[in-house]
Design a protein around this motif. Structure first.
Motif, mmCIF file in Angstrom:
data_model
loop_
_atom_site.group_PDB
_atom_site.id
_atom_site.type_symbol
_atom_site.label_atom_id
_atom_site.label_comp_id
_atom_site.label_asym_id
_atom_site.label_seq_id
_atom_site.Cartn_x
_atom_site.Cartn_y
_atom_site.Cartn_z
ATOM 1 N N ASP A 144 26.759 25.322 51.781
ATOM 2 C CA ASP A 144 26.327 24.214 52.480
ATOM 3 C C ASP A 144 27.661 23.620 53.333
ATOM 4 O OD1 ASP A 144 24.746 21.825 53.583
ATOM 5 O OD2 ASP A 144 25.396 20.813 51.843
ATOM 6 N N ASP A 174 21.746 19.474 53.625
ATOM 7 C CA ASP A 174 21.732 20.815 52.926
ATOM 8 C C ASP A 174 21.167 21.859 53.745
ATOM 9 O OD1 ASP A 174 22.759 22.871 51.338
ATOM 10 O OD2 ASP A 174 22.114 21.640 49.351
ATOM 11 N N MET A 175 21.285 23.151 53.579
ATOM 12 C CA MET A 175 20.750 23.979 54.529
ATOM 13 C C MET A 175 19.158 23.988 54.544
ATOM 14 S SD MET A 175 20.143 27.445 52.159
ATOM 15 C CE MET A 175 18.407 27.385 52.773
HETATM 16 ZN ZN LIG Z 1 22.999 24.282 49.142
#
Ligand SMILES: [Zn+2]
Length: 342
Positions: free
Chosen positions: A187, A240-241
């Protein structure tokens, strides 16, 4: 987004990716983050378990923005009779995904040794099954050290032992077309976005409420943001992704707003406000349901904190592998946060 901030964001992304931080071995990356925030004039502090928290301003109705800086990695499980290593994955690292990738063993004394993940007996001119054998950390995949070691004793003489951490080469690159390719964009891409938000605040950007940034560790093994949330925090957004893949809307160039993941729906009002902010600012976004995903803020809620929760982040394809995002995905994530906090 100002050009200087965009350059700062990409500079910090490369810096963060260059610091090995397999989950459980994150002191160096946390020290780096604390130093950056201190240099900007903030007063970050560390959690006892690791991780960094920093208030960006004073105010009411505090919001926590959290990104994790631990990554996938591995740990030495067995020093083999041929001097190579068997490893156990840390987080969701898969054997097929790291085959032929370089990695570094970090000994308890802090020495680093390079090696390559290879299937055992890897020469195709010697082993007919090299191409078809099952790839598994439990059997076929070994970490072949780039040292003159041919026995268990040779390797142990280097100081390499069971329990040593293994950091995988991120192989970071940005193409002329703006695609960012690297392991561990999950991340660290979001961590770079949050550092950039802090930078903007240090240069005069005003926020409409109190905001903390938090860089968590142990997210990849499920307890990143389980502790240490300040008592005045009302809302928390995991940065986060964002998932990219079959059946989902998001592209790498967009910011993903998650409406539901494996732990259930995100807070209705928080998601509504994020969508409204994206629309207001003309940010390129997509709303998605993530099929196999748990976030830091899910963990915070399960730990008993009474907060409202959200999840956004730049679109990342091939997550937990050799990942791909785009500069525009990070920019859209940054621009959404700035609008949301206006
Ligand atoms: Zn992550």
């Amino acid at each position: 987004m100002k050009q200087t901030l965009k350059e700062y964001m990409l500079y910090q992304l490369e810096k963060l990716l260059a610091i090995p931080s397999p989950t459980g071995y994150t002191k160096e990356v946390c020290d780096y983050l604390a130093a950056q925030l201190t240099e900007m004039g903030f007063a970050p502090y560390s959690l006892h378990k690791g991780g960094v928290i920093c208030a960006l301003n004073e105010g009411e109705n505090a919001l926590m923005l959290a990104a994790h800086v631990d990554t996938l990695g591995a740990m030495v499980k067995t020093v083999k009779g041929n001097g190579a290593l068997m490893v156990t994955p840390l987080g969701g690292l898969t054997a097929a995904n790291v085959e032929t990738e370089t990695a570094w063993v970090i000994t308890r004394e802090g020495k680093k040794y390079e090696g390559t993940f290879q299937i055992e007996n890897a020469s195709t001119h010697v082993n007919r099954e090299a191409g078809t054998a099952v790839r598994s950390f439990d059997s076929t995949l070994e970490l072949l050290l780039d040292e003159k070691v041919y026995s268990k004793d040779d390797t142990r003489k280097l100081g390499i032992e069971t329990g040593d951490f293994v950091a995988v080469n991120p192989r970071f690159t940005i193409t002329d077309s703006g695609f960012i390719k690297s392991r561990f964009l999950d991340d660290k891409a979001s961590a770079a976005v949050l550092l950039t938000l802090a930078k903007a605040v240090s240069e005069g950007l005003e926020l409409n409420r109190k905001v903390y940034v938090m860089f968590t560790v142990y997210e990849e093994v499920g307890h990143g943001a389980a502790a240490g949330i300040p008592s005045d925090v009302k809302d928390m957004i995991s940065v986060d992704m964002g998932c990219v893949g079959a059946g989902l809307n998001c592209k790498e160039t967009q910011v993903s707003i998650c409406s539901k993941d494996s732990a259930g729906p995100y807070n209705y009002d928080v998601v509504n406000d994020l969508v409204a902010a994206a629309r207001n600012a003309g940010v390129d976004y997509a709303i998605d349901v993530y099929p196999f995903y748990g976030s830091d803020v899910d963990v915070t809620l399960k730990a008993g904190f009474d907060i409202r929760h959200g999840l956004i982040g730049p679109g990342v394809y091939a997550s937990h592998g050799y990942e791909r995002s785009h500069v525009e995905g990070l920019e859209n994530t940054y621009n959404l946060l700035v609008e949301y906090l206006k």
